[in-house]
Design an enzyme around this catalytic site. Structure first.
Site, PDB file in Angstrom:
ATOM      1  N   GLY A 223       0.779  -1.234   0.000  1.00 39.46           N
ATOM      2  CA  GLY A 223       0.000   0.000   0.000  1.00 39.46           C
ATOM      3  C   GLY A 223       0.813   1.289   0.000  1.00 39.46           C
ATOM      4  O   GLY A 223       0.388   2.297  -0.555  1.00 39.46           O
TER       5      GLY A 223
ATOM      6  N   GLU B 273       4.365   5.578   5.830  1.00 39.48           N
ATOM      7  CA  GLU B 273       3.186   4.705   5.949  1.00 39.48           C
ATOM      8  C   GLU B 273       2.003   5.327   5.234  1.00 39.48           C
ATOM      9  O   GLU B 273       1.815   6.554   5.281  1.00 39.48           O
ATOM     10  CB  GLU B 273       2.812   4.546   7.433  1.00 39.48           C
ATOM     11  CG  GLU B 273       3.759   3.673   8.218  1.00 39.48           C
ATOM     12  CD  GLU B 273       3.318   2.212   8.223  1.00 39.48           C
ATOM     13  OE1 GLU B 273       2.565   1.809   7.303  1.00 39.48           O
ATOM     14  OE2 GLU B 273       3.718   1.498   9.136  1.00 39.48           O
ATOM     15  N   ASP B 274       1.170   4.493   4.621  1.00 42.46           N
ATOM     16  CA  ASP B 274      -0.071   5.007   4.044  1.00 42.46           C
ATOM     17  C   ASP B 274      -1.074   5.351   5.133  1.00 42.46           C
ATOM     18  O   ASP B 274      -1.730   6.380   5.087  1.00 42.46           O
ATOM     19  CB  ASP B 274      -0.674   4.007   3.037  1.00 42.46           C
ATOM     20  CG  ASP B 274      -0.662   2.578   3.546  1.00 42.46           C
ATOM     21  OD1 ASP B 274      -0.342   2.357   4.737  1.00 42.46           O
ATOM     22  OD2 ASP B 274      -0.964   1.673   2.753  1.00 42.46           O
TER      23      ASP B 274
ATOM     24  N   ASP C 223      -3.373   2.868  12.006  1.00 45.43           N
ATOM     25  CA  ASP C 223      -4.681   2.581  12.593  1.00 45.43           C
ATOM     26  C   ASP C 223      -4.462   2.227  14.070  1.00 45.43           C
ATOM     27  O   ASP C 223      -4.344   3.117  14.908  1.00 45.43           O
ATOM     28  CB  ASP C 223      -5.303   1.442  11.782  1.00 45.43           C
ATOM     29  CG  ASP C 223      -6.719   1.105  12.196  1.00 45.43           C
ATOM     30  OD1 ASP C 223      -7.315   1.853  12.969  1.00 45.43           O
ATOM     31  OD2 ASP C 223      -7.238   0.067  11.728  1.00 45.43           O
TER      32      ASP C 223
ATOM     33  N   LYS D 108      -5.492   7.366  11.717  1.00 47.23           N
ATOM     34  CA  LYS D 108      -6.830   7.021  12.227  1.00 47.23           C
ATOM     35  C   LYS D 108      -6.694   6.855  13.727  1.00 47.23           C
ATOM     36  O   LYS D 108      -6.529   5.756  14.247  1.00 47.23           O
ATOM     37  CB  LYS D 108      -7.259   5.701  11.577  1.00 47.23           C
ATOM     38  CG  LYS D 108      -8.726   5.587  11.277  1.00 47.23           C
ATOM     39  CD  LYS D 108      -9.103   4.161  11.018  1.00 47.23           C
ATOM     40  CE  LYS D 108      -9.038   3.747   9.575  1.00 47.23           C
ATOM     41  NZ  LYS D 108      -9.561   2.376   9.381  1.00 47.23           N
TER      42      LYS D 108
ATOM     43  N   PHE E 159     -13.346   2.658   7.083  1.00 51.63           N
ATOM     44  CA  PHE E 159     -12.419   1.891   6.245  1.00 51.63           C
ATOM     45  C   PHE E 159     -12.278   2.605   4.902  1.00 51.63           C
ATOM     46  O   PHE E 159     -13.237   2.770   4.158  1.00 51.63           O
ATOM     47  CB  PHE E 159     -12.923   0.466   6.035  1.00 51.63           C
ATOM     48  CG  PHE E 159     -11.870  -0.417   5.431  1.00 51.63           C
ATOM     49  CD1 PHE E 159     -10.914  -1.024   6.236  1.00 51.63           C
ATOM     50  CD2 PHE E 159     -11.822  -0.622   4.062  1.00 51.63           C
ATOM     51  CE1 PHE E 159      -9.922  -1.821   5.682  1.00 51.63           C
ATOM     52  CE2 PHE E 159     -10.829  -1.424   3.493  1.00 51.63           C
ATOM     53  CZ  PHE E 159      -9.889  -2.023   4.318  1.00 51.63           C
ATOM     54  N   VAL E 160     -11.062   3.034   4.612  1.00 50.05           N
ATOM     55  CA  VAL E 160     -10.829   3.839   3.414  1.00 50.05           C
ATOM     56  C   VAL E 160     -10.016   3.063   2.388  1.00 50.05           C
ATOM     57  O   VAL E 160      -9.243   2.167   2.729  1.00 50.05           O
ATOM     58  CB  VAL E 160     -10.127   5.170   3.750  1.00 50.05           C
ATOM     59  CG1 VAL E 160     -11.043   6.071   4.566  1.00 50.05           C
ATOM     60  CG2 VAL E 160      -8.811   4.942   4.478  1.00 50.05           C
TER      61      VAL E 160
ATOM     62  N   ASP F  76      -6.120  -0.723  -0.240  1.00 50.55           N
ATOM     63  CA  ASP F  76      -6.974  -1.661  -0.966  1.00 50.55           C
ATOM     64  C   ASP F  76      -8.098  -2.201  -0.102  1.00 50.55           C
ATOM     65  O   ASP F  76      -8.079  -2.095   1.115  1.00 50.55           O
ATOM     66  CB  ASP F  76      -6.147  -2.859  -1.453  1.00 50.55           C
ATOM     67  CG  ASP F  76      -5.841  -3.834  -0.313  1.00 50.55           C
ATOM     68  OD1 ASP F  76      -5.313  -3.391   0.719  1.00 50.55           O
ATOM     69  OD2 ASP F  76      -6.165  -5.034  -0.447  1.00 50.55           O
TER      70      ASP F  76
ATOM     71  N   ARG G  61      -6.651   0.246  -5.222  1.00 52.38           N
ATOM     72  CA  ARG G  61      -5.370   0.899  -4.939  1.00 52.38           C
ATOM     73  C   ARG G  61      -5.084   2.027  -5.926  1.00 52.38           C
ATOM     74  O   ARG G  61      -4.424   2.999  -5.602  1.00 52.38           O
ATOM     75  CB  ARG G  61      -4.222  -0.120  -5.037  1.00 52.38           C
ATOM     76  CG  ARG G  61      -4.200  -1.176  -3.953  1.00 52.38           C
ATOM     77  CD  ARG G  61      -2.856  -1.890  -3.992  1.00 52.38           C
ATOM     78  NE  ARG G  61      -2.852  -3.142  -3.278  1.00 52.38           N
ATOM     79  CZ  ARG G  61      -2.613  -3.275  -1.967  1.00 52.38           C
ATOM     80  NH1 ARG G  61      -2.394  -2.204  -1.245  1.00 52.38           N
ATOM     81  NH2 ARG G  61      -2.604  -4.459  -1.391  1.00 52.38           N
TER      82      ARG G  61
HETATM   83  P1  5GP Z   1      -2.373  -0.862  12.114  1.00 55.47           P
HETATM   84  O1  5GP Z   1      -3.699  -1.217  12.717  1.00 55.47           O
HETATM   85  O2  5GP Z   1      -1.332  -1.861  12.473  1.00 55.47           O
HETATM   86  O3  5GP Z   1      -1.958   0.542  12.442  1.00 55.47           O
HETATM   87  O4  5GP Z   1      -2.573  -0.925  10.560  1.00 55.47           O
HETATM   88  C1  5GP Z   1      -2.409  -2.141   9.898  1.00 55.47           C
HETATM   89  C2  5GP Z   1      -2.657  -2.025   8.440  1.00 55.47           C
HETATM   90  O5  5GP Z   1      -4.043  -2.147   8.247  1.00 55.47           O
HETATM   91  C3  5GP Z   1      -2.284  -0.748   7.713  1.00 55.47           C
HETATM   92  O6  5GP Z   1      -0.946  -0.704   7.352  1.00 55.47           O
HETATM   93  C4  5GP Z   1      -3.177  -0.868   6.493  1.00 55.47           C
HETATM   94  O7  5GP Z   1      -2.568  -1.691   5.541  1.00 55.47           O
HETATM   95  C5  5GP Z   1      -4.389  -1.555   7.057  1.00 55.47           C
HETATM   96  N1  5GP Z   1      -5.469  -0.603   7.314  1.00 55.47           N
HETATM   97  C6  5GP Z   1      -5.809   0.012   8.464  1.00 55.47           C
HETATM   98  N2  5GP Z   1      -6.876   0.817   8.292  1.00 55.47           N
HETATM   99  C7  5GP Z   1      -7.190   0.714   6.970  1.00 55.47           C
HETATM  100  C8  5GP Z   1      -8.204   1.318   6.156  1.00 55.47           C
HETATM  101  O8  5GP Z   1      -9.037   2.138   6.568  1.00 55.47           O
HETATM  102  N3  5GP Z   1      -8.207   0.941   4.849  1.00 55.47           N
HETATM  103  C9  5GP Z   1      -7.330   0.043   4.327  1.00 55.47           C
HETATM  104  N4  5GP Z   1      -7.436  -0.248   3.022  1.00 55.47           N
HETATM  105  N5  5GP Z   1      -6.367  -0.536   5.065  1.00 55.47           N
HETATM  106  C10 5GP Z   1      -6.311  -0.199   6.364  1.00 55.47           C
END
Ligand code: 5GP
Length: 193
Positions: free
Chosen positions: A52, A106-107, A110, A138, A160-161, A167, A173
């Site tokens: 991503g 990072e994209d 969360d 987020k 969820f974006v 993706d 993507r």
């Molecule tokens: P974390 O919860 O560890 O911060 O995020 C884990 C991964 O979950 C992120 O790197 C991303 O790939 C995916 N992710 C978290 N929130 C979203 C969202 O809203 N949309 C998408 N497509 N992926 C997400």
């Protein structure tokens, strides 16, 4: 709510555009200006997580006015057996980062578990510094409270974006904007990359 300009496939599965292409482009340029200023004269390595993050990394790195190396990591997704974090690295860095300044690009952040895991891995190599640049933050679902997020594109609500690298089941993507899916994915666990 903006209109939905694009596209293939299944734009009817998108609820709304959260951040337009113009908003993303403008913010990426601002972040690149900040990073260029802060890392002038430093040996900078931009690290992102496949898959991503590559869209953001490509635009961000091209907007920098300073030199930077690029490198990539890939990690396994969470499973029900490892709820506290990410299991293991699938692809490690090619660059040696000891003594260099690392910016984790990072994209989205969360819960923060992915970033926390990656930071632990990066710190074992004794870089001169490690900081995070995330396009989207987020904060509502954050579990790890103390992440070194030095650059943040946008704080977004708990939805969820998709788009701009993000993706849903490997779709969306390519979208140049960030959109909210009509239906939330069933699982509450997110998948890295
Ligand atoms: P974390 O919860 O560890 O911060 O995020 C884990 C991964 O979950 C992120 O790197 C991303 O790939 C995916 N992710 C978290 N929130 C979203 C969202 O809203 N949309 C998408 N497509 N992926 C997400």
């Amino acid at each position: 709510m903006s209109s939905l300009p694009v596209t293939r496939p299944a734009a009817d599965e998108l609820k709304e555009v959260l951040l337009s292409e113009e908003q993303v482009r403008a913010r990426v340029a601002e972040l690149a200006a900040d990073i260029s200023r802060d890392y002038t004269g430093r040996d900078l390595v931009l690290v992102t997580v496949l898959r991503g993050g590559i869209f953001f990394l490509a635009d961000l790195s091209r907007a920098l006015t300073i030199p930077a190396a690029l490198d990539f990591m890939a990690i396994t997704s969470y499973t029900a057996d490892s709820p506290s974090g990410v299991a293991r690295l699938l692809k490690d860095l090619d660059e040696e980062i000891t003594g260099r300044h690392v910016l984790l690009v990072e994209d989205i952040i969360d819960t923060g578990l992915t970033a926390a895991y990656l930071l632990r891995v990066l710190h074992t190599r004794n870089p001169a510094s490690v900081a995070i640049c995330t396009l989207l933050d987020k904060t509502a679902r954050r579990i790890v409270p103390t992440l070194p997020i030095r650059y943040r594109g946008f704080e977004i609500p708990d939805a969820f974006v998709v788009g701009y690298g993000l993706d849903f089941r490997q779709q969306y993507r390519h979208l140049p904007y960030i959109a909210v899916l009509k239906e939330e994915p069933e699982t509450s666990l997110s998948l890295p990359g």
